[in-house]
Motif scaffolding. Structure first.
Motif, PDB file in Angstrom:
ATOM      1  N   VAL A  34       3.694   7.882   7.734  1.00 25.57           N
ATOM      2  CA  VAL A  34       3.496   6.957   8.851  1.00 25.57           C
ATOM      3  C   VAL A  34       4.264   7.422  10.088  1.00 25.57           C
ATOM      4  O   VAL A  34       3.790   7.259  11.203  1.00 25.57           O
ATOM      5  CB  VAL A  34       3.901   5.523   8.441  1.00 25.57           C
ATOM      6  N   GLY A  38       7.046   3.668  12.880  1.00 25.86           N
ATOM      7  CA  GLY A  38       5.896   3.021  12.262  1.00 25.86           C
ATOM      8  C   GLY A  38       6.326   1.821  11.441  1.00 25.86           C
ATOM      9  O   GLY A  38       7.459   1.364  11.525  1.00 25.86           O
ATOM     10  N   VAL A  39       5.415   1.338  10.660  1.00 28.12           N
ATOM     11  CA  VAL A  39       5.697   0.181   9.824  1.00 28.12           C
ATOM     12  C   VAL A  39       6.295   0.629   8.494  1.00 28.12           C
ATOM     13  O   VAL A  39       6.096   1.755   8.059  1.00 28.12           O
ATOM     14  CB  VAL A  39       4.424  -0.660   9.580  1.00 28.12           C
ATOM     15  N   TYR A  44       3.540  -3.125   6.248  1.00 30.31           N
ATOM     16  CA  TYR A  44       2.126  -2.771   6.101  1.00 30.31           C
ATOM     17  C   TYR A  44       1.427  -3.808   5.221  1.00 30.31           C
ATOM     18  O   TYR A  44       0.354  -4.296   5.560  1.00 30.31           O
ATOM     19  CB  TYR A  44       1.949  -1.361   5.508  1.00 30.31           C
ATOM     20  N   THR A 108      -2.221  -1.427  15.423  1.00 27.71           N
ATOM     21  CA  THR A 108      -1.197  -0.773  14.602  1.00 27.71           C
ATOM     22  C   THR A 108      -1.684  -0.618  13.172  1.00 27.71           C
ATOM     23  O   THR A 108      -1.523   0.447  12.563  1.00 27.71           O
ATOM     24  CB  THR A 108       0.120  -1.579  14.643  1.00 27.71           C
ATOM     25  N   GLU A 111      -4.281   2.109  12.945  1.00 25.69           N
ATOM     26  CA  GLU A 111      -3.661   3.434  13.057  1.00 25.69           C
ATOM     27  C   GLU A 111      -2.855   3.792  11.815  1.00 25.69           C
ATOM     28  O   GLU A 111      -2.680   4.974  11.515  1.00 25.69           O
ATOM     29  CB  GLU A 111      -2.759   3.486  14.293  1.00 25.69           C
ATOM     30  N   THR A 112      -2.362   2.790  11.094  1.00 23.49           N
ATOM     31  CA  THR A 112      -1.519   3.027   9.920  1.00 23.49           C
ATOM     32  C   THR A 112      -2.328   3.329   8.667  1.00 23.49           C
ATOM     33  O   THR A 112      -1.883   4.092   7.802  1.00 23.49           O
ATOM     34  CB  THR A 112      -0.609   1.799   9.672  1.00 23.49           C
ATOM     35  N   ALA A 115      -2.712   7.022   7.476  1.00 22.40           N
ATOM     36  CA  ALA A 115      -1.436   7.556   6.998  1.00 22.40           C
ATOM     37  C   ALA A 115      -1.071   6.954   5.648  1.00 22.40           C
ATOM     38  O   ALA A 115      -0.579   7.653   4.750  1.00 22.40           O
ATOM     39  CB  ALA A 115      -0.332   7.291   8.015  1.00 22.40           C
ATOM     40  N   MET A 116      -1.319   5.652   5.475  1.00 18.41           N
ATOM     41  CA  MET A 116      -1.047   4.997   4.199  1.00 18.41           C
ATOM     42  C   MET A 116      -1.897   5.620   3.099  1.00 18.41           C
ATOM     43  O   MET A 116      -1.414   5.895   2.003  1.00 18.41           O
ATOM     44  CB  MET A 116      -1.315   3.494   4.328  1.00 18.41           C
TER      45      MET A 116
END
Length: 157
Positions: A34, A38-39, A44, A108, A111-112, A115-116
């Protein structure tokens, strides 16, 4: 010379220890994927559940992500401070607060997610496709069957 009373135990062979280590590894991989700023994995989860269930109340959110209500309150506070989540008074119960993603929170989350998903793939990368299926099935059995023993049981689906 003092003799130890406890029998030697190899902690590397204990499931609880291995699960704790895997959790540490999982969080590390998630945060690397992330990126800085990020979160977190818990943030998340909260964003994803609120996105899936707009208007959810904080207590239900806590049960859905398996956190106690005070910890969830802190998570919601941080997400709200970052402008990603907003609380609204419930029209049915003025004491209750409903949770909604803001436009920035929705962005957000969007966008996450890639990556997650990369992080999840990396966690399971050492396993073959068949091993992944078996591992996830066994993991779900352990989580489901032991859910009531948690300090913060989840609403298992």
């Amino acid at each position: 010379m003092k003799k130890n009373l406890a029998a030697p135990v190899d902690i590397d062979l204990q499931p609880g220890y291995a699960i704790r280590r895997l959790h540490q590894i999982s969080v590390g991989i998630f945060l690397q994927s992330v990126g800085e700023g990020g979160v977190t994995p818990v943030q998340y989860a909260a964003l994803q559940v609120v996105s899936n269930q707009p208007g959810i109340d904080q207590r239900t959110l806590a049960r859905n992500i398996a956190l106690d209500t005070s910890t969830t309150g802190g998570v919601v506070d941080r997400l709200e401070a970052r402008g990603w989540l907003e609380r609204r008074t419930s029209p049915e119960d003025r004491r209750a607060r409903q949770l909604f993603l803001t436009r920035a929170g929705d962005q957000t989350l969007a966008e996450t997610i890639p990556a997650m998903l990369r992080a999840q793939e990396q966690i399971l990368a050492p396993l073959t496709e068949r091993q992944r299926q078996v591992f996830m099935r066994m993991l779900q059995v352990l989580v489901t069957q032991n859910n009531d023993m948690s300090r913060a049981p989840s609403n298992i689906r």
